[in-house]
Scaffold this motif. Structure first.
Motif: not given
Length: 272
Positions: A207-217, A221-232, A250-254
């Motif tokens: 999953i690609f996102v674009y955030e100045y600083c990817l936060s806990k919130a 919000e993404l709830s990305p279970a067992e995914a890889v999240v990349v901040n562009l 870690d809670q989402f195994n992400t």
């Protein structure tokens, strides 16, 4: 009419065929009058922006001035014309594309694709290339629209009410996918029909996102279970992902990755 004018100009005027140009120039004048009438009646259907460099209506206004000058200077011996035909007009009406820039809103492109699918006009989208594009059915024929053909896309977004605030920048997304496809030779497919921001690479959900600083919130919000999240968004280095975001992931195994981490991750996928 635009295409006919273009062919006459390129085949006769640019090739120095004076006799043929003189013969067919009146046809351009007739076409121009029709084009002028149509555009003046339908200006409200043209995309407009306060910044003239990003406004299709500005180029239409330039065309109308060009038409006026073209006709007014026809009898001049030297025919010195200063207002050239704006190539952006050919772009916005699908006559010939321009290589301009990426309109940044990935979400706008997603909405356009959704609408075109409902109309049965969407064929495919190709990302991860030097010249990414979408292909659509126009009057029963397949047409390729390059994603750097900004006037054309602006007009399509305007007509279909697709302008959405930018969250993921399209040029950054294409750059990342180009690294996957071209630099590492890995194929990818989109994870679902509604998002260009989620892909499958060797059975990994990315999953690609674009955030100045990817936060806990953001992660919650993404709830990305067992995914890889990349901040562009990499302008602030490793600070583009907060420590709390890593804990939440870690809670989402992400797995959360900066762009620098992403390059290594993709190389590792390729080599395994």
């Amino acid at each position: 009419m635009l295409l006919e004018n273009k062919l006459i100009y390129e085949n006769y005027y640019l090739n120095g065929q004076k006799e043929l140009w003189d013969k067919f120039e009146p046809l351009i004048l007739v076409n121009n009058r029709k084009i002028k009438m149509l555009l003046e009646k339908n200006k409200h259907l043209i995309h407009v922006s306060d910044d003239k460099n990003y406004s299709n209506l500005y180029y239409i206004q330039q065309l109308l001035l060009h038409i006026k000058e073209f006709e007014g200077s026809r009898c001049d011996e030297e025919k010195r014309r200063f207002l050239l035909f704006p190539k952006e007009v050919d772009s916005m009406f699908g006559v010939e594309p321009v290589d301009d820039y990426f309109i940044p809103m990935t979400e706008s492109l997603e909405k356009l694709i959704y609408i075109l699918k409902k109309k049965g006009q969407f064929c495919e989208i190709v990302l991860g290339e030097d010249k990414p594009y979408i292909s659509v059915l126009e009057n029963g024929k397949k047409e390729i629209i390059y994603l750097t053909d900004a006037p054309r896309l602006r007009q399509l977004y305007f007509e279909h009410k697709c302008f959405i605030k930018t969250k993921v920048r399209l040029n950054s997304l294409n750059f990342a996918l180009k690294y996957v496809k071209q630099a590492c030779g890995l194929p990818f497919k989109f994870a679902n029909d509604t998002s260009l921001r989620e892909v499958i690479i060797k059975n990994k959900h990315v999953i690609f996102v674009y955030e100045y600083c990817l936060s806990k919130a953001d992660v919650y919000e993404l709830s990305p279970a067992e995914a890889v999240v990349v901040n562009l968004h990499g302008w602030n280095g490793r600070g583009c992902i907060s420590s709390d975001a890593y804990k939440m992931a870690d809670q989402f195994n992400t797995e959360l990755l900066t762009m620098e981490d992403f390059y290594g991750y993709i190389r590792k996928l390729r080599d395994n």
